[in-house]
Design a protein around this motif. Structure first.
Motif, PDB file in Angstrom:
ATOM      1  N   ARG A  38       0.813  -1.215   0.000  1.00 25.80           N
ATOM      2  CA  ARG A  38       0.000   0.000   0.000  1.00 25.80           C
ATOM      3  C   ARG A  38       0.849   1.270   0.000  1.00 25.80           C
ATOM      4  O   ARG A  38       0.445   2.287  -0.555  1.00 25.80           O
ATOM      5  N   TYR A  39       2.038   1.219   0.639  1.00 25.38           N
ATOM      6  CA  TYR A  39       2.813   2.431   0.853  1.00 25.38           C
ATOM      7  C   TYR A  39       4.294   2.169   0.630  1.00 25.38           C
ATOM      8  O   TYR A  39       4.751   1.029   0.676  1.00 25.38           O
ATOM      9  N   ASP A  40       5.033   3.256   0.402  1.00 26.92           N
ATOM     10  CA  ASP A  40       6.484   3.206   0.556  1.00 26.92           C
ATOM     11  C   ASP A  40       6.983   4.528   1.135  1.00 26.92           C
ATOM     12  O   ASP A  40       6.301   5.555   1.060  1.00 26.92           O
ATOM     13  N   ILE A  41       8.144   4.464   1.746  1.00 22.94           N
ATOM     14  CA  ILE A  41       8.709   5.622   2.440  1.00 22.94           C
ATOM     15  C   ILE A  41      10.213   5.614   2.230  1.00 22.94           C
ATOM     16  O   ILE A  41      10.825   4.545   2.086  1.00 22.94           O
ATOM     17  N   GLY A  42      10.808   6.799   2.186  1.00 22.63           N
ATOM     18  CA  GLY A  42      12.244   6.835   1.962  1.00 22.63           C
ATOM     19  C   GLY A  42      12.822   8.230   2.018  1.00 22.63           C
ATOM     20  O   GLY A  42      12.146   9.196   2.385  1.00 22.63           O
ATOM     21  N   ALA A  43      14.086   8.337   1.627  1.00 19.89           N
ATOM     22  CA  ALA A  43      14.813   9.607   1.670  1.00 19.89           C
ATOM     23  C   ALA A  43      15.809   9.635   0.524  1.00 19.89           C
ATOM     24  O   ALA A  43      16.148   8.596  -0.059  1.00 19.89           O
ATOM     25  N   GLY A  44      16.281  10.852   0.213  1.00 18.19           N
ATOM     26  CA  GLY A  44      17.220  10.978  -0.888  1.00 18.19           C
ATOM     27  C   GLY A  44      18.017  12.258  -0.836  1.00 18.19           C
ATOM     28  O   GLY A  44      17.873  13.081   0.079  1.00 18.19           O
ATOM     29  N   VAL A  45      18.865  12.428  -1.834  1.00 21.03           N
ATOM     30  CA  VAL A  45      19.680  13.627  -1.982  1.00 21.03           C
ATOM     31  C   VAL A  45      19.177  14.413  -3.190  1.00 21.03           C
ATOM     32  O   VAL A  45      18.612  13.849  -4.134  1.00 21.03           O
ATOM     33  N   VAL A  46      19.398  15.734  -3.142  1.00 19.46           N
ATOM     34  CA  VAL A  46      18.828  16.638  -4.145  1.00 19.46           C
ATOM     35  C   VAL A  46      19.906  17.580  -4.660  1.00 19.46           C
ATOM     36  O   VAL A  46      20.758  18.034  -3.896  1.00 19.46           O
ATOM     37  N   ALA A  47      19.856  17.862  -5.952  1.00 20.06           N
ATOM     38  CA  ALA A  47      20.671  18.918  -6.563  1.00 20.06           C
ATOM     39  C   ALA A  47      19.708  19.966  -7.114  1.00 20.06           C
ATOM     40  O   ALA A  47      18.837  19.648  -7.927  1.00 20.06           O
TER      41      ALA A  47
END
Length: 253
Positions: A38-47
């Motif tokens: 049903r869901y996913d969750i996460g994090a990342g880096v941005v430029a």
């Protein structure tokens, strides 16, 4: 040809039963892997790149940032994503490709802004996304497009230079504006629950003060997107799926 006896029929029926039961067990074992989430969750880096009065290059003065996201997976081809991001944008008068009367008279200008972005977006995958077991025809790699609405918080530190004064005049200001993010990207299913998302978004803000300066031409503009600043983000994120759907419950499909 000899006669078929009762024992032969019994043995044949037993073999058919064993084959059927074996196939059923295999299907049950495979079904344990056929899971949708049903869901996913996460994090990342941005430029991040700023586009406005003091920069017009496509990837000029890229700044780093970080992001977190949460998805509600509607089905293998669509999802709703909530994301939060903190990043920076920078620029200066010498990067502008035009002349501004007030800044020409002063001598120069620089800004350094911190941006907080909160967005809600709808994502549409060009084909079904998954392992291929959880949904027939699903692919581990799927391109997508996205569109949504967001809020931008900006805290700007600015320096105005004067030919007659070696010390620049510094100031800070902050504001909140709406923005419209539009983007595209690619999702990759690394494992059954682990995904990598790479996407590029353009955030069209409703303010001309991401750089701390409004209407440097001294001409007021009408229209929500006319003479406003915007910024683009290139993000690489790692997400984790959770809350499995019941594969045998029709109402949970």
């Amino acid at each position: 040809m000899g006669k078929i006896g009762f024992c032969d029929i019994k043995n044949f029926a037993l073999r058919v039963w064993l084959i059927t039961m074996t196939a059923a067990v295999v299907q049950v074992v495979m079904a344990q892997d056929d899971v949708e989430y049903r869901y996913d969750i996460g994090a990342g880096v941005v430029a991040t790149t700023y586009y406005g009065d003091f920069n017009s290059r496509l990837m000029g003065n890229i700044q780093p940032g970080g992001a977190a996201m949460f998805r509600k997976i509607i089905n293998p081809r669509s999802a709703v994503r909530l994301s939060g991001m903190v990043t920076k944008v920078k620029g200066s008068y010498d990067k502008a490709l035009t002349d501004y009367p007030d800044i020409d008279e002063a001598g120069g200008y620089e800004f350094n802004s911190t941006i907080g972005d909160l967005s809600a977006m709808y994502e549409y995958n060009f084909w079904a996304f998954g392992t291929g077991h959880d949904y027939r025809g699903a692919q581990r790699i799927a391109p997508f497009i996205s569109l949504g609405v967001g809020l931008t918080y900006v805290s700007s530190s600015t320096e105005m230079y004067d030919y007659t004064n070696p010390q620049p005049q510094s100031s800070t200001k902050s504001l909140v504006s709406a923005n419209v993010p539009i983007g595209f990207g690619v999702k990759f299913r690394v494992k059954d629950r682990l995904n990598v998302t790479v996407d590029w978004q353009m955030h069209f803000s409703l303010t001309d003060q991401l750089d701390g300066v409004k209407d440097p031409y001294r001409v007021k503009s009408n229209g929500i997107f006319k003479n406003t600043d915007c910024y683009s983000t290139l993000m690489v994120a790692l997400t984790y799926c959770f809350s499995a759907k019941c594969p045998t419950c029709m109402k949970d499909r």
